[in-house]
Design a protein around this motif. Sequence first.
Motif, mmCIF file in Angstrom:
data_model
loop_
_atom_site.group_PDB
_atom_site.id
_atom_site.type_symbol
_atom_site.label_atom_id
_atom_site.label_comp_id
_atom_site.label_asym_id
_atom_site.label_seq_id
_atom_site.Cartn_x
_atom_site.Cartn_y
_atom_site.Cartn_z
ATOM 1 N N PRO A 129 6.863 47.543 15.482
ATOM 2 C CA PRO A 129 8.255 47.736 15.880
ATOM 3 C C PRO A 129 8.589 47.352 17.322
ATOM 4 C CG PRO A 129 7.421 49.687 14.746
ATOM 5 C CD PRO A 129 6.258 48.772 14.979
ATOM 6 N N HIS A 130 7.679 47.626 18.260
ATOM 7 C CA HIS A 130 7.981 47.366 19.671
ATOM 8 C C HIS A 130 6.776 46.740 20.364
ATOM 9 C CE1 HIS A 130 11.800 49.506 19.760
ATOM 10 N NE2 HIS A 130 11.229 50.340 18.899
ATOM 11 N N TYR A 131 7.064 45.731 21.168
ATOM 12 C CA TYR A 131 6.047 45.029 21.945
ATOM 13 C C TYR A 131 6.558 44.962 23.374
ATOM 14 C CZ TYR A 131 3.163 40.958 23.407
ATOM 15 O OH TYR A 131 2.310 40.094 24.054
ATOM 16 N N LEU A 132 5.767 45.468 24.312
ATOM 17 C CA LEU A 132 6.119 45.442 25.722
ATOM 18 C C LEU A 132 5.121 44.565 26.466
ATOM 19 C CD1 LEU A 132 6.802 49.255 26.337
ATOM 20 C CD2 LEU A 132 8.396 47.500 25.558
ATOM 21 N N ILE A 133 5.635 43.642 27.252
ATOM 22 C CA ILE A 133 4.791 42.753 28.053
ATOM 23 C C ILE A 133 5.038 43.085 29.523
ATOM 24 C CG2 ILE A 133 4.218 40.374 28.645
ATOM 25 C CD1 ILE A 133 5.587 39.553 25.957
ATOM 26 N N PHE A 134 4.021 43.608 30.180
ATOM 27 C CA PHE A 134 4.110 43.898 31.612
ATOM 28 C C PHE A 134 3.455 42.741 32.356
ATOM 29 C CE2 PHE A 134 4.831 47.964 29.703
ATOM 30 C CZ PHE A 134 5.778 48.542 30.530
ATOM 31 N N ASP A 135 4.196 42.166 33.275
ATOM 32 C CA ASP A 135 3.742 40.958 33.967
ATOM 33 C C ASP A 135 3.699 41.198 35.475
ATOM 34 O OD1 ASP A 135 3.378 38.420 35.059
ATOM 35 O OD2 ASP A 135 4.546 37.445 33.470
ATOM 36 N N PRO A 136 2.521 41.539 36.019
ATOM 37 C CA PRO A 136 2.411 41.790 37.453
ATOM 38 C C PRO A 136 2.512 40.519 38.302
ATOM 39 C CG PRO A 136 0.270 42.031 36.398
ATOM 40 C CD PRO A 136 1.271 41.779 35.304
ATOM 41 N N TYR A 137 2.550 39.357 37.672
ATOM 42 C CA TYR A 137 2.639 38.084 38.398
ATOM 43 C C TYR A 137 4.088 37.644 38.552
ATOM 44 C CZ TYR A 137 -2.212 38.608 37.586
ATOM 45 O OH TYR A 137 -3.461 39.166 37.568
ATOM 46 N N LYS A 138 4.954 38.078 37.620
ATOM 47 C CA LYS A 138 6.396 37.836 37.727
ATOM 48 C C LYS A 138 7.134 39.111 38.142
ATOM 49 C CE LYS A 138 6.865 34.221 34.212
ATOM 50 N NZ LYS A 138 7.530 33.891 32.925
ATOM 51 N N ALA A 139 6.399 40.233 38.217
ATOM 52 C CA ALA A 139 6.969 41.544 38.547
ATOM 53 C C ALA A 139 8.113 41.886 37.599
ATOM 54 C CB ALA A 139 7.406 41.613 40.008
ATOM 55 N N GLN A 140 7.803 41.840 36.288
ATOM 56 C CA GLN A 140 8.816 42.147 35.274
ATOM 57 C C GLN A 140 8.166 42.655 34.004
ATOM 58 O OE1 GLN A 140 10.613 38.257 34.762
ATOM 59 N NE2 GLN A 140 9.370 37.836 32.950
ATOM 60 N N CYS A 141 8.973 43.357 33.199
ATOM 61 C CA CYS A 141 8.555 43.805 31.877
ATOM 62 C C CYS A 141 9.501 43.196 30.861
ATOM 63 C CB CYS A 141 8.611 45.327 31.784
ATOM 64 S SG CYS A 141 8.302 45.944 30.109
ATOM 65 N N THR A 142 8.946 42.617 29.816
ATOM 66 C CA THR A 142 9.739 42.107 28.708
ATOM 67 C C THR A 142 9.566 43.070 27.548
ATOM 68 O OG1 THR A 142 9.378 39.833 29.448
ATOM 69 C CG2 THR A 142 10.124 40.143 27.174
ATOM 70 N N THR A 143 10.688 43.605 27.065
ATOM 71 C CA THR A 143 10.645 44.481 25.894
ATOM 72 C C THR A 143 11.100 43.683 24.692
ATOM 73 O OG1 THR A 143 12.902 45.329 26.160
ATOM 74 C CG2 THR A 143 11.153 46.503 27.322
ATOM 75 N N LEU A 144 10.365 43.802 23.594
ATOM 76 C CA LEU A 144 10.691 43.074 22.368
ATOM 77 C C LEU A 144 10.779 44.073 21.223
ATOM 78 C CD1 LEU A 144 8.187 41.201 23.944
ATOM 79 C CD2 LEU A 144 9.487 39.608 22.593
ATOM 80 N N TRP A 145 11.770 43.882 20.360
ATOM 81 C CA TRP A 145 11.965 44.741 19.200
ATOM 82 C C TRP A 145 12.624 43.931 18.098
ATOM 83 C CZ3 TRP A 145 15.067 44.435 23.375
ATOM 84 C CH2 TRP A 145 16.427 44.246 23.151
ATOM 85 N N ASN A 146 12.808 44.564 16.953
ATOM 86 C CA ASN A 146 13.382 43.927 15.776
ATOM 87 C C ASN A 146 12.495 42.756 15.321
ATOM 88 O OD1 ASN A 146 15.064 43.417 13.649
ATOM 89 N ND2 ASN A 146 16.689 42.483 14.865
ATOM 90 N N PRO A 147 11.292 43.090 14.809
ATOM 91 C CA PRO A 147 10.347 42.045 14.411
ATOM 92 C C PRO A 147 10.831 41.234 13.215
ATOM 93 C CG PRO A 147 9.543 44.203 13.758
ATOM 94 C CD PRO A 147 10.794 44.433 14.546
ATOM 95 N N GLY A 148 10.525 39.945 13.238
ATOM 96 C CA GLY A 148 10.859 39.039 12.147
ATOM 97 C C GLY A 148 9.739 38.038 11.937
ATOM 98 N N PRO A 149 9.867 37.137 10.981
ATOM 99 C CA PRO A 149 8.792 36.201 10.655
ATOM 100 C C PRO A 149 8.502 35.183 11.763
ATOM 101 C CG PRO A 149 10.748 35.725 9.358
ATOM 102 C CD PRO A 149 11.020 36.995 10.088
ATOM 103 N N ASP A 150 9.451 34.939 12.656
ATOM 104 C CA ASP A 150 9.242 33.958 13.731
ATOM 105 C C ASP A 150 9.119 34.591 15.106
ATOM 106 O OD1 ASP A 150 9.364 31.767 11.952
ATOM 107 O OD2 ASP A 150 11.559 31.906 11.950
#
Length: 188
Positions: A129-150
């Motif tokens: 359901p949820h994927y969080l990407i923490f990026d200490p090199y860009k100093a940002q977090c990308t939150t992803l939700w609503n999974p689909g086939p692509d």
Amino acid sequence: MTRPENDRPRSRLSRFEDMFPGHRTEIVEGAVVLTPLRPTDNSTVNTLWSTLAAQLTDQWGFLSDVAVPFDGDNEFCPDLAVIPEAEADRNLIAYPPDLIELVIEVVSPSSVRNDYEVKDRAYARRGIPHYLIFDPYKAQCTTLWNPGPDGYQGRDVIPYGETVAVETRIGRVRVDTAELPVDPGAGA
């Protein structure tokens, strides 16, 4: 959800156990991938683990760098994954992806494509359901939700310094990103 002994996922990564100290080993798109471990990445994972543990009920446990076989070409070892505590307590060498309610990856310089592209599609296809990407090199977090086939249909990018708040089936998760380490070369 307890699984019978013969229903355990098999890990092809187990044969590499202890062969590459200081590296995380995964199978990505059919290739064995070694990612060097860095203090910033480890500190981020430790901070996130503590932050989430304080917010979730004792029904939920954590995996970190434990094999999760997805298919013949992909066997990931998420930096952090939230699964039912009863399953985590089994202390297995590999877990099925259908147990994961929330998955977190911390980007390393060598894992950018895998974390942002390959795992986005693989985690979404398996319905995590949820994927969080923490990026200490860009100093940002990308939150992803609503999974689909692509891949995930929903996506937000939150700069470090702000609070990440995600409504999940396991409860509301909040992470103050001001507490997370940033690579000294970030933004350079």
